[in-house]
Design a protein around this motif. Sequence first.
Motif, PDB file in Angstrom:
ATOM      1  N   GLY A  17      30.051  28.152 -13.641  1.00 46.73           N
ATOM      2  CA  GLY A  17      30.499  26.889 -13.068  1.00 46.73           C
ATOM      3  C   GLY A  17      30.063  25.678 -13.863  1.00 46.73           C
ATOM      4  N   VAL A  37      35.658  30.611  -8.631  1.00 43.95           N
ATOM      5  CA  VAL A  37      34.604  30.366  -9.613  1.00 43.95           C
ATOM      6  C   VAL A  37      33.277  30.828  -9.021  1.00 43.95           C
ATOM      7  N   GLU A  39      29.202  30.981  -9.628  1.00 40.33           N
ATOM      8  CA  GLU A  39      28.140  30.326 -10.394  1.00 40.33           C
ATOM      9  C   GLU A  39      26.778  30.826  -9.918  1.00 40.33           C
ATOM     10  N   ALA A  43      26.709  24.355  -9.794  1.00 43.73           N
ATOM     11  CA  ALA A  43      27.682  23.911 -10.787  1.00 43.73           C
ATOM     12  C   ALA A  43      27.065  22.851 -11.698  1.00 43.73           C
ATOM     13  N   LEU A 100      34.763  27.333  -5.368  1.00 45.82           N
ATOM     14  CA  LEU A 100      33.491  27.635  -6.021  1.00 45.82           C
ATOM     15  C   LEU A 100      32.505  28.253  -5.049  1.00 45.82           C
ATOM     16  N   GLU A 102      28.481  28.961  -5.220  1.00 50.10           N
ATOM     17  CA  GLU A 102      27.248  28.764  -5.964  1.00 50.10           C
ATOM     18  C   GLU A 102      26.185  29.739  -5.481  1.00 50.10           C
TER      19      GLU A 102
END
Length: 424
Positions: A17, A37, A39, A43, A100, A102
């Motif tokens: 990310g 995404v 990560e 990010a 995303l 995380e």
Amino acid sequence: MSTPESIPHLPVIIVGGGQAGLSMSACLQQRGINHLVLEKHSALHVWRTRRWDNFCLVTPNWQCALPGHPYDGPEPHGFMKKDEINAWLDAFRRKVNPPLREGVTVHRVTPRPDGGFHVSTSDGEWTADQVVVASGGYHLPIVPRMAERLPAGIVQLHSEQYRNAGALPPGAVLVVGSGQSGAQIAEDLHLAGRTVHLAVGDAPRCARFYRGRDVVDWLADMGYYDMPVTAHPLREGVRDNTNHYVTGRDGGRDIDLRRFALEGMQLYGLMQDYRDGQLRFAPGLRDALDNADRIYNGINAAIDKHIADRGIAAPPPSVYEPVWQPDAECAELDPVAAGITSIIWCIGFSPDFRWVDAPVFNGRGDPVHVRGVAQQAGLYFLGLPWLHTWGSGRFSGIARDAGFLAERIAARQSQPQDERVLSC
């Protein structure tokens, strides 16, 4: 254990990310391709956690051009500082608003026999038609094993851990490595009034400004930043090159290690070992400085030719002349007697793609690809140095690379499943 039917499936999974992963997300969103995404940390965390307080860009702000997010501030020919870079990147993240997750570590990416990939993570399992590895190439900080034998009282940091001179204990500091990070950290310590010892490597250098313009501006006009790796004289060997040291600090200037030496910085050749209480250096300091200057003057000479060939009005040319030469090289140094209380290792990072379980790596563990496209169908790499051009690992070239890969992904996504499998 999860069954294949119960594992969520996505057309594309992006691993990483950072600016590369978010750029890839932006390009896929433009094409309406569903993706996720993943990560490991947060990010864009590298820009917050691996940069010292006085860090700034070494390329001018106008080269910052992520997808749909060019630099639009008041100083296109300036150099953003750490906080400004993070603000610019945070704005990019908000603009992209990527799908995303995380704090998710990808443990394994494995090709599936029927096509696509199985992605195993700390947050569960996925399958994907295609995978983009956008985690960069700087994963494991390099610290030599001899560091284990150094006196326990000496604080040792890698460049990613350095923040400022005041955070180090009182005393002299040894900086190992003279690439971009090493040269700039040595300068940061020098300007803070610290006694600095610098073990110089083979990094080249370049001028900040020459004949009335930033050298980057000249090189851009000369097409250097559009040159693909296939057209570079070194071909793929250029990926192993150390970056030229220069700085954007205080509006930008050269970094001249010889001038630092005149001002009291102690320079040594390449560090080789530590034994019997002595740091040992290779006798190559003079050659390293001469070679860096030769490259400096060579770049300027290429600019001179460009100016002459096109009849451009510019200030007269010049050639750098050394302002200092080592009288004799110091082969040994007792760090305790020299008052060295800190060592900063600035010798880079090594890649770690062990979690990518596909036959796409060379003997050194580097991915083999053509413009980011691996031989394993549906697997791509993004954000690596010289992936396609000089700017591939930087803000200036990622948008072009991400757009190219997005087109490849879209074309493959539109293929019938049986054709995808056959193309493997």
